[in-house]
Design a protein around this motif. Structure first.
Motif, PDB file in Angstrom:
ATOM      1  N   TYR A   1       0.845  -1.191   0.000  1.00  0.00           N
ATOM      2  CA  TYR A   1       0.000   0.000   0.000  1.00  0.00           C
ATOM      3  C   TYR A   1       0.882   1.242   0.000  1.00  0.00           C
ATOM      4  CZ  TYR A   1      -3.101   3.661   1.709  1.00  0.00           C
ATOM      5  OH  TYR A   1      -3.797   4.838   1.849  1.00  0.00           O
ATOM      6  N   VAL A   2       0.551   2.229  -0.846  1.00  0.00           N
ATOM      7  CA  VAL A   2       1.334   3.454  -0.937  1.00  0.00           C
ATOM      8  C   VAL A   2       0.515   4.670  -0.539  1.00  0.00           C
ATOM      9  CG1 VAL A   2       2.629   4.968  -2.495  1.00  0.00           C
ATOM     10  CG2 VAL A   2       2.791   2.482  -2.745  1.00  0.00           C
ATOM     11  N   ASP A   3      -0.680   4.808  -1.098  1.00  0.00           N
ATOM     12  CA  ASP A   3      -1.464   6.022  -0.891  1.00  0.00           C
ATOM     13  C   ASP A   3      -2.922   5.756  -1.238  1.00  0.00           C
ATOM     14  OD1 ASP A   3      -2.012   8.672  -0.333  1.00  0.00           O
ATOM     15  OD2 ASP A   3      -1.004   9.485  -2.107  1.00  0.00           O
ATOM     16  N   SER A   4      -3.761   6.661  -0.796  1.00  0.00           N
ATOM     17  CA  SER A   4      -5.177   6.645  -1.156  1.00  0.00           C
ATOM     18  C   SER A   4      -5.530   8.067  -1.571  1.00  0.00           C
ATOM     19  CB  SER A   4      -6.006   6.205   0.050  1.00  0.00           C
ATOM     20  OG  SER A   4      -7.366   6.199  -0.282  1.00  0.00           O
ATOM     21  N   VAL A   5      -6.096   8.216  -2.761  1.00  0.00           N
ATOM     22  CA  VAL A   5      -6.445   9.534  -3.285  1.00  0.00           C
ATOM     23  C   VAL A   5      -7.894   9.505  -3.764  1.00  0.00           C
ATOM     24  CG1 VAL A   5      -4.086  10.110  -3.967  1.00  0.00           C
ATOM     25  CG2 VAL A   5      -5.577   8.971  -5.592  1.00  0.00           C
ATOM     26  N   ARG A   6      -8.442  10.669  -4.040  1.00  0.00           N
ATOM     27  CA  ARG A   6      -9.794  10.773  -4.587  1.00  0.00           C
ATOM     28  C   ARG A   6      -9.734  11.416  -5.961  1.00  0.00           C
ATOM     29  NH1 ARG A   6     -14.033   9.031  -1.790  1.00  0.00           N
ATOM     30  NH2 ARG A   6     -13.758   8.865   0.429  1.00  0.00           N
ATOM     31  N   THR A   7     -10.633  10.997  -6.825  1.00  0.00           N
ATOM     32  CA  THR A   7     -10.733  11.657  -8.113  1.00  0.00           C
ATOM     33  C   THR A   7     -11.294  13.050  -7.889  1.00  0.00           C
ATOM     34  OG1 THR A   7     -12.948  10.740  -8.483  1.00  0.00           O
ATOM     35  CG2 THR A   7     -11.093   9.511  -9.395  1.00  0.00           C
ATOM     36  N   GLY A   8     -10.902  13.967  -8.730  1.00  0.00           N
ATOM     37  CA  GLY A   8     -11.428  15.326  -8.660  1.00  0.00           C
ATOM     38  C   GLY A   8     -12.806  15.384  -9.295  1.00  0.00           C
ATOM     39  N   ARG A   9     -13.339  16.568  -9.405  1.00  0.00           N
ATOM     40  CA  ARG A   9     -14.687  16.696  -9.975  1.00  0.00           C
ATOM     41  C   ARG A   9     -14.724  16.326 -11.443  1.00  0.00           C
ATOM     42  NH1 ARG A   9     -15.333  23.229 -10.085  1.00  0.00           N
ATOM     43  NH2 ARG A   9     -14.417  23.467 -12.135  1.00  0.00           N
ATOM     44  N   ASP A  10     -13.545  16.278 -12.088  1.00  0.00           N
ATOM     45  CA  ASP A  10     -13.471  15.910 -13.494  1.00  0.00           C
ATOM     46  C   ASP A  10     -13.129  14.432 -13.706  1.00  0.00           C
ATOM     47  OD1 ASP A  10     -10.901  15.963 -12.562  1.00  0.00           O
ATOM     48  OD2 ASP A  10     -10.140  17.334 -14.090  1.00  0.00           O
ATOM     49  N   GLY A  11     -13.041  13.638 -12.621  1.00  0.00           N
ATOM     50  CA  GLY A  11     -12.771  12.212 -12.730  1.00  0.00           C
ATOM     51  C   GLY A  11     -11.296  11.856 -12.759  1.00  0.00           C
ATOM     52  N   TYR A  12     -10.404  12.857 -12.752  1.00  0.00           N
ATOM     53  CA  TYR A  12      -8.967  12.611 -12.792  1.00  0.00           C
ATOM     54  C   TYR A  12      -8.379  12.586 -11.377  1.00  0.00           C
ATOM     55  CZ  TYR A  12      -9.042  13.458 -17.809  1.00  0.00           C
ATOM     56  OH  TYR A  12      -9.303  13.375 -19.146  1.00  0.00           O
ATOM     57  N   PHE A  13      -7.258  11.861 -11.222  1.00  0.00           N
ATOM     58  CA  PHE A  13      -6.542  11.863  -9.953  1.00  0.00           C
ATOM     59  C   PHE A  13      -5.053  12.017 -10.225  1.00  0.00           C
ATOM     60  CE2 PHE A  13      -6.586   7.419 -11.165  1.00  0.00           C
ATOM     61  CZ  PHE A  13      -5.310   6.977 -10.852  1.00  0.00           C
ATOM     62  N   HIS A  14      -4.324  12.475  -9.200  1.00  0.00           N
ATOM     63  CA  HIS A  14      -2.876  12.671  -9.317  1.00  0.00           C
ATOM     64  C   HIS A  14      -2.244  12.483  -7.938  1.00  0.00           C
ATOM     65  CE1 HIS A  14       0.998  14.488 -10.284  1.00  0.00           C
ATOM     66  NE2 HIS A  14       0.884  15.125  -9.134  1.00  0.00           N
ATOM     67  N   THR A  15      -1.098  11.851  -7.928  1.00  0.00           N
ATOM     68  CA  THR A  15      -0.278  11.791  -6.724  1.00  0.00           C
ATOM     69  C   THR A  15       1.175  11.709  -7.159  1.00  0.00           C
ATOM     70  OG1 THR A  15       0.008  10.760  -4.555  1.00  0.00           O
ATOM     71  CG2 THR A  15      -0.352   9.277  -6.407  1.00  0.00           C
ATOM     72  N   ARG A  16       2.062  12.047  -6.255  1.00  0.00           N
ATOM     73  CA  ARG A  16       3.499  12.025  -6.542  1.00  0.00           C
ATOM     74  C   ARG A  16       4.172  11.154  -5.491  1.00  0.00           C
ATOM     75  NH1 ARG A  16       6.461  17.492  -8.071  1.00  0.00           N
ATOM     76  NH2 ARG A  16       5.657  16.860 -10.082  1.00  0.00           N
ATOM     77  N   VAL A  17       5.026  10.233  -5.960  1.00  0.00           N
ATOM     78  CA  VAL A  17       5.718   9.297  -5.072  1.00  0.00           C
ATOM     79  C   VAL A  17       7.205   9.278  -5.410  1.00  0.00           C
ATOM     80  CG1 VAL A  17       3.698   7.816  -4.713  1.00  0.00           C
ATOM     81  CG2 VAL A  17       5.214   7.382  -6.635  1.00  0.00           C
TER      82      VAL A  17
END
Length: 162
Positions: free
Chosen positions: A111-127
């Motif tokens: 497990y690394v991270d948990s994120v949510r999609t934005g209002r446009d359906g896209y998600f982003h994270t940096r590792v």
């Protein structure tokens, strides 16, 4: 006196929340033959190859296939637009995405991270890039939505020399 009034207001609020949760609209069960909206999750890791110790950007998009059952209101997705007639896929907002990593030579996902999609359906994270391996994004599904996942392999190369 203020404490009593605040307590009564909280009790009234709690009763209204409880009454809302027990409303008959939630008691109706969906058609057992209906499985749910078919979802698609994409994942792209950049840069490829990555330098050890430098960041890797993980970007993706969560979508649901526009089907008659979905559009008709049989399935209702909160915080999303309605599918237009020319759309085949519709992006899903505010859904939880789990990020996992499997280093080369192991069979275990970390497990690394948990994120949510934005209002446009896209998600982003940096590792940080530590070692070569496969990155995986997982949408675990939701009421009336099927689970889906996407993966991308990243080779990590040695340290940059100045």
């Amino acid at each position: 006196m203020r404490r009593i009034a605040a307590g009564l207001a909280a009790a009234a609020l709690g009763a209204s929340v409880l009454a809302t949760a027990a409303s008959p609209a939630f008691a109706d069960e969906p058609d057992p033959d209906f499985v749910g909206g078919n979802t698609s999750l994409t994942l792209d890791a950049n840069p490829e190859p990555a330098w050890r110790g430098r960041p890797i950007d993980l970007d993706g998009k969560l979508s649901v296939e526009c089907e008659e059952d979905y559009i008709s209101g049989f399935v209702q997705v909160i915080h999303s637009d309605a599918c237009s007639k020319q759309e085949r896929w519709h992006r899903l907002a505010w859904k939880r995405i789990v990020i996992l990593f499997r280093p080369d030579g192991t069979g275990k996902w970390e497990y690394v991270d948990s994120v949510r999609t934005g209002r446009d359906g896209y998600f982003h994270t940096r590792v940080p890039a530590r070692t070569s391996g496969t990155w995986r994004a997982v949408f675990e599904g939701a009421r009336y939505l099927e689970p889906s996942e996407g993966a991308d392999y990243v080779k990590v190369i040695g340290r940059r020399h100045h």
